[in-house]
Write an enzyme that holds these catalytic residues in place. Structure first.
Site, short mmCIF file in Angstrom:
data_model
loop_
_atom_site.label_atom_id
_atom_site.label_comp_id
_atom_site.label_asym_id
_atom_site.label_seq_id
_atom_site.Cartn_x
_atom_site.Cartn_y
_atom_site.Cartn_z
N HIS A 22 0.87 -1.18 0.00
CA HIS A 22 0.00 0.00 0.00
C HIS A 22 0.91 1.23 0.00
O HIS A 22 1.70 1.43 0.93
CB HIS A 22 -0.92 0.01 1.22
CG HIS A 22 -1.95 -1.07 1.18
ND1 HIS A 22 -2.30 -1.83 2.28
CD2 HIS A 22 -2.71 -1.54 0.15
CE1 HIS A 22 -3.23 -2.70 1.94
NE2 HIS A 22 -3.49 -2.54 0.65
N GLU A 25 1.38 3.68 3.09
CA GLU A 25 1.73 3.14 4.41
C GLU A 25 3.24 3.21 4.53
O GLU A 25 3.97 2.32 4.11
CB GLU A 25 1.16 1.73 4.56
CG GLU A 25 -0.37 1.74 4.52
CD GLU A 25 -1.00 0.37 4.64
OE1 GLU A 25 -0.30 -0.61 4.96
OE2 GLU A 25 -2.24 0.28 4.43
N HIS A 121 3.00 -3.30 6.82
CA HIS A 121 1.81 -2.47 6.69
C HIS A 121 1.66 -1.55 7.89
O HIS A 121 2.15 -1.83 8.98
CB HIS A 121 0.55 -3.35 6.59
CG HIS A 121 0.44 -4.09 5.31
ND1 HIS A 121 -0.23 -3.59 4.20
CD2 HIS A 121 0.92 -5.29 4.94
CE1 HIS A 121 -0.16 -4.47 3.21
NE2 HIS A 121 0.54 -5.51 3.64
N GLU A 183 1.74 -5.66 10.86
CA GLU A 183 0.86 -4.48 10.87
C GLU A 183 1.18 -3.63 12.09
O GLU A 183 1.22 -4.14 13.21
CB GLU A 183 -0.60 -4.94 10.90
CG GLU A 183 -1.61 -3.84 10.73
CD GLU A 183 -1.93 -3.55 9.28
OE1 GLU A 183 -1.99 -2.36 8.91
OE2 GLU A 183 -2.16 -4.52 8.52
#
Length: 329
Positions: A22, A25, A121, A183
């Protein structure tokens, strides 16, 4: 499966660390860029430990635009169908890129796939550091998780399990023989926060150190892992005609990821001031609460059950270790 039973697993010869899946990010974007600057040193160190580290910037156009994606979400583009169905001349960029990454790191489900994929992420939600994986029986990922918990005691670290069949697994980390998304949050998209970046950098360093220890023959003792298994998601209340949202996450719930949500607890607060409560039949654990990227997906939060999983002791297969056996306490 017993805690003391030693499970012997193949050596992890190739590890991929991916950032920018992404493009907005930014912790993963800047960390992989930094690691690429140091690639010669990293390669020299890892060559001694018999592990090859592949550093990947997954979605360069999205990174350049500081957008999550260009045409469609790359991290939803690794299902069996998306990777293998016939493709048109006007296919979205991310579908084409997913096939390129699958050829580079996979093919998914094949013996040629890299041994481990760690995809980096960020989330806007107050989730700390999470490992997200598709299996709650992948002892490699479980032991990496336990290692991070031991080495980063001041960081809240949790293991999230997406109980999804292999063919339907949709994210980049599913391409490897083992894989997880790392994450970290809270961090706004399009922004890099030093504390979040540093936690990610430290987490990746400890992950790679664990791989080196595993490959050198270290025995990792068994134990237990608390696993949050995804049960369902909840959308925001919406206007039946316009489909616009009509409420926000309730202040009592905001930033309380992984705090147990009971039936009738406050869930949303409408824009007119009314409190809407959780109508579920059982207490569940919310996460990705008010994730900024999920408004377009119709997701206000996920809900999970927590349970304890027995994790056996593991060691690299003897014929592959090539080093004297050591034991980790």
């Amino acid at each position: 499966m017993e805690v003391d039973q030693v499970v012997r697993l193949p050596r992890l010869s190739r590890v991929a660390v991916c950032g920018g899946t992404h493009g907005n990010e930014l912790s993963g974007v800047y960390l992989v860029k930094e690691l690429l600057k140091e690639e010669r040193k990293v390669m020299e160190e890892d060559e001694k430990k018999l592990v090859s580290v592949l550093l990947v910037l997954s979605n360069l156009p999205a990174m350049q635009q500081c957008h999550r994606y260009v045409d469609t979400d790359l991290n939803r583009s690794f299902t069996h169908a998306t990777l293998n169905d016939p493709i048109s001349d006007v296919a979205p960029y991310e579908v084409i890129r997913a096939r390129e990454l699958n050829a580079m790191l996979g093919p998914k489900g094949s013996p040629e796939a890299v041994d481990l994929v760690c995809d980096l992420h960020n989330t806007t939600a107050n989730m700390g550091l999470c490992l997200i994986a598709y299996s709650d029986r992948d002892w490699i990922c479980m032991h990496i998780f336990r290692h991070l918990q031991r080495e980063m005691p001041d960081t809240p670290i949790r293991f999230i399990h997406f109980d999804i069949a292999d063919k339907e697994s949709f994210s980049l980390d599913s391409v490897g023989k083992h894989g997880f998304a790392l994450e970290l949050g809270p961090q706004p998209h399009g922004v890099v926060r030093s504390n979040i970046y540093t936690a990610m950098k430290v987490g990746v360093q400890h992950m790679l150190n664990w791989v080196r220890l595993f490959n050198s023959g270290t025995v990792f003792e068994g134990g237990f892992v608390d696993v949050y298994t995804l049960i369902k998601h909840i959308d925001y209340p919406r206007d039946s005609e316009t489909h616009n949202i009509t409420a926000a996450i309730h202040p009592h719930l905001q930033d309380r990821d992984f705090c147990l949500l009971h039936p009738e607890d406050p869930l949303f607060q409408t824009f007119s001031g009314e409190t809407l409560t959780y109508k579920g039949n059982e207490p569940l654990y919310p996460f990705f609460i008010n994730e900024g990227a999920y408004y377009e997906k119709g997701i206000a939060l996920y809900l999970a059950r927590k349970r304890r999983v027995v994790v056996p002791a593991i060691q690299v297969q003897p014929e592959q270790q090539g080093f004297a056996s050591k034991k980790e306490e």
